[in-house]
Design a protein around this motif. Structure first.
Motif, PDB file in Angstrom:
ATOM      1  N   PRO A  34       0.848  -1.194   0.000  1.00  0.00           N
ATOM      2  CA  PRO A  34       0.000   0.000   0.000  1.00  0.00           C
ATOM      3  C   PRO A  34       0.887   1.248   0.000  1.00  0.00           C
ATOM      4  O   PRO A  34       2.050   1.190   0.382  1.00  0.00           O
ATOM      5  CB  PRO A  34      -0.806  -0.129   1.298  1.00  0.00           C
ATOM      6  CG  PRO A  34      -0.086  -1.113   2.138  1.00  0.00           C
ATOM      7  CD  PRO A  34       0.722  -1.978   1.220  1.00  0.00           C
ATOM      8  N   ASP A  35       0.318   2.354  -0.454  1.00  0.00           N
ATOM      9  CA  ASP A  35       1.089   3.607  -0.560  1.00  0.00           C
ATOM     10  C   ASP A  35       1.826   3.922   0.730  1.00  0.00           C
ATOM     11  O   ASP A  35       1.254   3.866   1.816  1.00  0.00           O
ATOM     12  CB  ASP A  35       0.155   4.770  -0.915  1.00  0.00           C
ATOM     13  CG  ASP A  35      -0.419   4.623  -2.312  1.00  0.00           C
ATOM     14  OD1 ASP A  35       0.219   3.938  -3.138  1.00  0.00           O
ATOM     15  OD2 ASP A  35      -1.504   5.181  -2.570  1.00  0.00           O
ATOM     16  N   GLY A  36       3.110   4.241   0.588  1.00  0.00           N
ATOM     17  CA  GLY A  36       3.912   4.653   1.731  1.00  0.00           C
ATOM     18  C   GLY A  36       4.359   3.530   2.642  1.00  0.00           C
ATOM     19  O   GLY A  36       4.936   3.787   3.693  1.00  0.00           O
ATOM     20  N   SER A  37       4.116   2.293   2.265  1.00  0.00           N
ATOM     21  CA  SER A  37       4.482   1.195   3.157  1.00  0.00           C
ATOM     22  C   SER A  37       5.913   0.737   2.888  1.00  0.00           C
ATOM     23  O   SER A  37       6.473   0.948   1.818  1.00  0.00           O
ATOM     24  CB  SER A  37       3.527   0.022   2.976  1.00  0.00           C
ATOM     25  OG  SER A  37       3.709  -0.555   1.696  1.00  0.00           O
ATOM     26  N   THR A  38       6.478   0.117   3.904  1.00  0.00           N
ATOM     27  CA  THR A  38       7.786  -0.518   3.776  1.00  0.00           C
ATOM     28  C   THR A  38       7.591  -2.001   4.068  1.00  0.00           C
ATOM     29  O   THR A  38       6.534  -2.410   4.578  1.00  0.00           O
ATOM     30  CB  THR A  38       8.797   0.065   4.780  1.00  0.00           C
ATOM     31  OG1 THR A  38       8.338  -0.257   6.104  1.00  0.00           O
ATOM     32  CG2 THR A  38       8.945   1.570   4.621  1.00  0.00           C
ATOM     33  N   VAL A  39       8.592  -2.782   3.774  1.00  0.00           N
ATOM     34  CA  VAL A  39       8.511  -4.212   4.075  1.00  0.00           C
ATOM     35  C   VAL A  39       8.267  -4.407   5.566  1.00  0.00           C
ATOM     36  O   VAL A  39       7.418  -5.209   5.976  1.00  0.00           O
ATOM     37  CB  VAL A  39       9.807  -4.943   3.631  1.00  0.00           C
ATOM     38  CG1 VAL A  39       9.825  -6.376   4.134  1.00  0.00           C
ATOM     39  CG2 VAL A  39       9.964  -4.890   2.130  1.00  0.00           C
ATOM     40  N   ASP A  40       8.982  -3.637   6.385  1.00  0.00           N
ATOM     41  CA  ASP A  40       8.824  -3.771   7.836  1.00  0.00           C
ATOM     42  C   ASP A  40       7.418  -3.410   8.295  1.00  0.00           C
ATOM     43  O   ASP A  40       6.844  -4.077   9.158  1.00  0.00           O
ATOM     44  CB  ASP A  40       9.850  -2.900   8.577  1.00  0.00           C
ATOM     45  CG  ASP A  40      11.270  -3.434   8.422  1.00  0.00           C
ATOM     46  OD1 ASP A  40      11.427  -4.656   8.202  1.00  0.00           O
ATOM     47  OD2 ASP A  40      12.214  -2.625   8.510  1.00  0.00           O
ATOM     48  N   SER A  41       6.827  -2.349   7.711  1.00  0.00           N
ATOM     49  CA  SER A  41       5.479  -1.951   8.131  1.00  0.00           C
ATOM     50  C   SER A  41       4.437  -2.988   7.702  1.00  0.00           C
ATOM     51  O   SER A  41       3.472  -3.234   8.432  1.00  0.00           O
ATOM     52  CB  SER A  41       5.122  -0.562   7.592  1.00  0.00           C
ATOM     53  OG  SER A  41       4.989  -0.568   6.188  1.00  0.00           O
ATOM     54  N   VAL A  42       4.643  -3.598   6.540  1.00  0.00           N
ATOM     55  CA  VAL A  42       3.712  -4.645   6.088  1.00  0.00           C
ATOM     56  C   VAL A  42       3.811  -5.859   7.008  1.00  0.00           C
ATOM     57  O   VAL A  42       2.801  -6.422   7.420  1.00  0.00           O
ATOM     58  CB  VAL A  42       3.983  -5.038   4.612  1.00  0.00           C
ATOM     59  CG1 VAL A  42       3.194  -6.279   4.221  1.00  0.00           C
ATOM     60  CG2 VAL A  42       3.635  -3.880   3.685  1.00  0.00           C
ATOM     61  N   ILE A  43       5.035  -6.244   7.354  1.00  0.00           N
ATOM     62  CA  ILE A  43       5.222  -7.384   8.272  1.00  0.00           C
ATOM     63  C   ILE A  43       4.609  -7.076   9.622  1.00  0.00           C
ATOM     64  O   ILE A  43       3.935  -7.922  10.222  1.00  0.00           O
ATOM     65  CB  ILE A  43       6.722  -7.737   8.395  1.00  0.00           C
ATOM     66  CG1 ILE A  43       7.226  -8.325   7.068  1.00  0.00           C
ATOM     67  CG2 ILE A  43       6.971  -8.703   9.546  1.00  0.00           C
ATOM     68  CD1 ILE A  43       8.731  -8.514   7.003  1.00  0.00           C
ATOM     69  N   GLN A  44       4.815  -5.852  10.119  1.00  0.00           N
ATOM     70  CA  GLN A  44       4.241  -5.466  11.410  1.00  0.00           C
ATOM     71  C   GLN A  44       2.709  -5.528  11.358  1.00  0.00           C
ATOM     72  O   GLN A  44       2.074  -6.050  12.265  1.00  0.00           O
ATOM     73  CB  GLN A  44       4.695  -4.058  11.801  1.00  0.00           C
ATOM     74  CG  GLN A  44       4.136  -3.594  13.136  1.00  0.00           C
ATOM     75  CD  GLN A  44       4.576  -2.174  13.479  1.00  0.00           C
ATOM     76  OE1 GLN A  44       5.429  -1.586  12.810  1.00  0.00           O
ATOM     77  NE2 GLN A  44       3.980  -1.622  14.522  1.00  0.00           N
ATOM     78  N   GLN A  45       2.130  -5.008  10.284  1.00  0.00           N
ATOM     79  CA  GLN A  45       0.675  -5.046  10.134  1.00  0.00           C
ATOM     80  C   GLN A  45       0.185  -6.493  10.095  1.00  0.00           C
ATOM     81  O   GLN A  45      -0.816  -6.836  10.729  1.00  0.00           O
ATOM     82  CB  GLN A  45       0.251  -4.321   8.862  1.00  0.00           C
ATOM     83  CG  GLN A  45      -1.243  -4.361   8.596  1.00  0.00           C
ATOM     84  CD  GLN A  45      -1.609  -3.800   7.224  1.00  0.00           C
ATOM     85  OE1 GLN A  45      -0.748  -3.368   6.460  1.00  0.00           O
ATOM     86  NE2 GLN A  45      -2.887  -3.816   6.911  1.00  0.00           N
ATOM     87  N   TYR A  46       0.879  -7.329   9.367  1.00  0.00           N
ATOM     88  CA  TYR A  46       0.509  -8.745   9.256  1.00  0.00           C
ATOM     89  C   TYR A  46       0.570  -9.415  10.623  1.00  0.00           C
ATOM     90  O   TYR A  46      -0.323 -10.157  11.008  1.00  0.00           O
ATOM     91  CB  TYR A  46       1.460  -9.413   8.261  1.00  0.00           C
ATOM     92  CG  TYR A  46       1.006 -10.743   7.738  1.00  0.00           C
ATOM     93  CD1 TYR A  46      -0.160 -10.878   7.005  1.00  0.00           C
ATOM     94  CD2 TYR A  46       1.777 -11.875   7.950  1.00  0.00           C
ATOM     95  CE1 TYR A  46      -0.559 -12.099   6.498  1.00  0.00           C
ATOM     96  CE2 TYR A  46       1.388 -13.107   7.445  1.00  0.00           C
ATOM     97  CZ  TYR A  46       0.222 -13.215   6.723  1.00  0.00           C
ATOM     98  OH  TYR A  46      -0.162 -14.432   6.235  1.00  0.00           O
ATOM     99  N   ASP A  47       1.642  -9.118  11.395  1.00  0.00           N
ATOM    100  CA  ASP A  47       1.779  -9.690  12.737  1.00  0.00           C
ATOM    101  C   ASP A  47       0.676  -9.197  13.671  1.00  0.00           C
ATOM    102  O   ASP A  47       0.120  -9.972  14.454  1.00  0.00           O
ATOM    103  CB  ASP A  47       3.151  -9.339  13.326  1.00  0.00           C
ATOM    104  CG  ASP A  47       4.274 -10.139  12.700  1.00  0.00           C
ATOM    105  OD1 ASP A  47       3.990 -11.162  12.037  1.00  0.00           O
ATOM    106  OD2 ASP A  47       5.450  -9.734  12.850  1.00  0.00           O
TER     107      ASP A  47
END
Length: 170
Positions: A34-47
């Motif tokens: 999604p706009d403005g996301s990083t790999v770390d933020s996606v992983i954090q959201q998933y967790d």
């Protein structure tokens, strides 16, 4: 023929694969990047969601399913995946090239494929295997020959651990 080639080709095409590609790309855009996301933020959201999709992501995905299912031509497929929408003449050229590639790889037409029947295949496979009683009668068979025989007959290339303590296990 060229006037109807594109529509007839799409009608004859197995669109399930195209739909899968479109869905996968849409999922990646919505969930993985999604706009403005990083790999770390996606992983954090998933967790944080315990590997479940959030309600907003679910809603976005559901909104896109119907439009993907409604696509009924190559032009809309190209638009959905974000590629240049080729003109009809470009699409005809692409289709002609695809057919040429298929022919050169013998996917259809041209050179026939020689496929053995199950009976012929088994006969051919068994022809390379010597009967066990012949092998047992040969006292001068080396250990390397036994290994080769076992691999051919049983698919056993390495000695199972339980037999490593036996002298001349092959």
């Amino acid at each position: 023929i060229d006037e109807t080639r594109v529509s007839k080709s799409y009608s004859a095409y197995n669109v399930t694969g195209l739909r899968f590609i479109m869905f996968q790309l849409m999922f990646n855009r919505i969930f993985l990047s999604p706009d403005g996301s990083t790999v770390d933020s996606v992983i954090q959201q998933y967790d944080e969601c315990h590997s479940l999709l959030s309600r907003s992501v679910e809603d976005k995905l559901l909104e896109q399913i119907e439009p993907i299912l409604a696509i009924n031509n190559f032009s809309d497929v190209y638009k959905q995946v974000g590629w240049h929408d080729p003109s009809d003449s470009e699409m005809v050229s692409l289709l002609r090239t695809a057919v040429g590639n298929s022919l050169s790889k013998h996917y259809h037409g041209g050179k026939g494929i020689d496929v053995l029947s199950p009976e012929e295949f088994e006969k051919q496979r068994l022809g390379s295997i010597r009967p066990l009683n012949e092998l047992l009668a040969e006292e001068d068979t080396t250990e390397d020959q036994w290994k080769e025989f076992c691999e051919t007959r049983f698919g056993l290339a390495d000695l199972p651990e339980t037999y490593t303590s036996i002298s001349l296990p092959w």
